[in-house]
Design a protein around this motif. Structure first.
Motif, short mmCIF file in Angstrom:
data_model
loop_
_atom_site.label_atom_id
_atom_site.label_comp_id
_atom_site.label_asym_id
_atom_site.label_seq_id
_atom_site.Cartn_x
_atom_site.Cartn_y
_atom_site.Cartn_z
N TYR A 73 25.79 -32.11 -2.90
CA TYR A 73 27.23 -31.85 -3.02
C TYR A 73 27.69 -30.85 -1.96
O TYR A 73 27.05 -29.83 -1.76
CB TYR A 73 27.56 -31.25 -4.40
N GLU A 125 34.06 -27.53 -1.26
CA GLU A 125 34.97 -26.76 -0.40
C GLU A 125 35.75 -25.77 -1.24
O GLU A 125 36.39 -26.15 -2.22
CB GLU A 125 35.92 -27.72 0.33
N GLU A 153 37.08 -23.23 3.38
CA GLU A 153 38.05 -24.15 4.02
C GLU A 153 38.30 -23.81 5.49
O GLU A 153 38.60 -24.70 6.29
CB GLU A 153 39.38 -24.16 3.26
N SER A 188 36.87 -29.41 7.25
CA SER A 188 36.99 -30.24 6.06
C SER A 188 35.64 -30.48 5.39
O SER A 188 34.66 -30.88 6.04
CB SER A 188 37.62 -31.57 6.48
N PHE A 195 35.10 -32.91 3.44
CA PHE A 195 34.85 -34.36 3.50
C PHE A 195 34.14 -34.73 4.80
O PHE A 195 33.20 -35.51 4.81
CB PHE A 195 36.17 -35.13 3.34
N ASP A 196 34.60 -34.13 5.91
CA ASP A 196 33.94 -34.42 7.21
C ASP A 196 32.49 -33.95 7.17
O ASP A 196 31.59 -34.64 7.64
CB ASP A 196 34.67 -33.69 8.35
N GLY A 214 30.56 -33.59 4.58
CA GLY A 214 29.79 -34.46 3.69
C GLY A 214 29.36 -35.74 4.40
O GLY A 214 28.22 -36.19 4.28
N LYS A 215 30.30 -36.30 5.19
CA LYS A 215 29.98 -37.54 5.95
C LYS A 215 28.86 -37.27 6.95
O LYS A 215 27.97 -38.08 7.14
CB LYS A 215 31.23 -38.03 6.70
N ARG A 223 28.21 -36.20 -2.19
CA ARG A 223 29.56 -36.21 -2.74
C ARG A 223 30.26 -34.91 -2.33
O ARG A 223 29.59 -33.89 -2.07
CB ARG A 223 29.55 -36.29 -4.27
N VAL A 224 31.58 -34.96 -2.31
CA VAL A 224 32.35 -33.79 -1.88
C VAL A 224 33.36 -33.43 -2.97
O VAL A 224 34.01 -34.32 -3.52
CB VAL A 224 33.10 -34.09 -0.56
N THR A 225 33.48 -32.15 -3.28
CA THR A 225 34.53 -31.70 -4.20
C THR A 225 35.32 -30.59 -3.52
O THR A 225 34.73 -29.62 -3.03
CB THR A 225 33.92 -31.14 -5.51
N VAL A 226 36.64 -30.76 -3.50
CA VAL A 226 37.50 -29.70 -2.96
C VAL A 226 38.14 -29.01 -4.17
O VAL A 226 38.89 -29.64 -4.91
CB VAL A 226 38.59 -30.30 -2.03
#
Ligand code: F6P
Length: 319
Positions: free
Chosen positions: A164, A167, A222, A226, A228-229, A231-232, A243-246
């Motif tokens: 995980y 953020e 933050e 990102s 999400f970036d 995580g990718k 998986r990503v959690t903000v």
């Protein structure tokens, strides 16, 4: 000084209500009148000002947010805006102002002070990024919100054997991410103050997996970029399902912790003391558990320093 004002400005922080309450009650105890200014500096310019009594601040100590509401005002950054604010203060006969907020709010207080209007700043922001104080109001509550969320994420991370990326807030400061990383036993923490090579993060994930670890947690502030970036990138570089959690604004709300309520009350009490002594242009803070105060303009020139020994400890523990 017989009549003072209080406002909250910038991002709200749990514990601001406890600070407002202590300002109002302590000032009244010392025979001063207190005026609440609504919606920060924006409301000041618009004259959204009302007298507060002991009862107006009842039943708020346990609430997040701010009963005076908050705003970020572009207009108040201008000379014209500041003059409008001073006119309103004069119209209401207010002789001193207490500003609860982060560094943007302190900039406003410094500007008013430079124009001859006495202001005292109380540091209130979840980011903990104000120089001249070890802690800001709201940091402890936000930290505990993150801890609780990450504990929950860890359960599902283990069940599904996932990595995980979480953020957290902190535009320029990594305090929340770093403290949460330590408190949540994260593998890696990514903060604006320290560049962490991607290879190190991947190596730690792989080492953990080889040891039979069922999940991995990476906490990213933050300000680094990102989640999400990131995580990718992790998924592309490893075989780990990621998986990503903000966490977002959930970090800004909620009941203030005991530590924040006490800190807010102490800082507010000190701010009122300074106005009673006729001082202005100061910010209050806590350093080594002692209440302190500094020249607000000088404090704004300093940068908040993250405790890098915590980062070092984090690296030594998350092997
Ligand atoms: O300064 C506090 C803070 O919560 C930062 O951590 C965050 O980047 C920012 O405010 C978010 O601001 P807004 O609520 O205006 O989007």
């Amino acid at each position: 000084m017989k009549r003072i004002g209080v406002l909250t400005s910038g991002g709200d922080a749990p514990g601001m209500n406890a600070a407002i309450r202590a300002v109002v009650r302590k000032a009244i105890y010392h025979d001063m009148e207190v005026f609440g200014i609504y919606n920060g500096y924006q409301g000041l310019m618009e004259g959204k000002i009302e007298q507060l009594d002991v009862g107006s601040v009842g039943d708020i100590i346990q609430r997040g947010g701010t009963m005076l509401y908050s705003a970020r005002s572009e207009e108040f950054k201008t000379d014209e805006g500041q003059n409008k604010g001073i006119e309103q203060l004069k119209k209401f006969g207010i002789e001193g102002l207490i500003v609860i907020g982060g560094d943007g709010s302190f900039q406003g207080a410094a500007k008013l002070t430079a124009k001859g209007f006495p202001c005292i700043g109380i540091p209130g922001t979840i980011d903990n990024d104000i120089a001249g104080t070890d802690y800001t109001i709201g940091f402890d509550t936000a930290l505990n919100t993150i801890i609780e969320a990450v504990d929950k994420i860890r359960d599902t991370a283990t069940s599904h054997e996932r990595t995980y990326v979480i953020e957290v807030m902190g535009r320029d400061a990594g305090d929340l991410a770093l403290w949460a990383g330590l408190a949540n036993g994260a593998e890696s923490v990514l903060i604006p103050e320290k560049d962490e090579p991607f290879e190190n993060v991947v190596d730690r994930l792989k080492r953990g997996s080889e040891r039979g670890k069922k999940h991995s947690i990476i906490i990213l502030a933050e300000g680094v970029g990102s989640g999400f970036d990131y995580g990718k990138k992790i998924e592309a570089a490893t075989s780990f399902e990621t998986r990503v959690t903000v966490l977002g604004h959930i970090q800004r709300g909620g009941r203030p912790t005991g530590a924040d309520r006490v800190l807010a009350s102490r800082l507010a009490g000190k701010a009122v003391d300074l106005l009673l002594e006729g001082q202005g242009g100061r910010m209050v803070g806590i350093q080594n558990n002692q209440l302190v105060h500094h020249d607000i303009i000088e404090a704004l020139k300093q940068t908040h320093n993250l405790d890098m020994s915590l980062y070092q400890l984090m690296s030594e523990i998350s092997i």
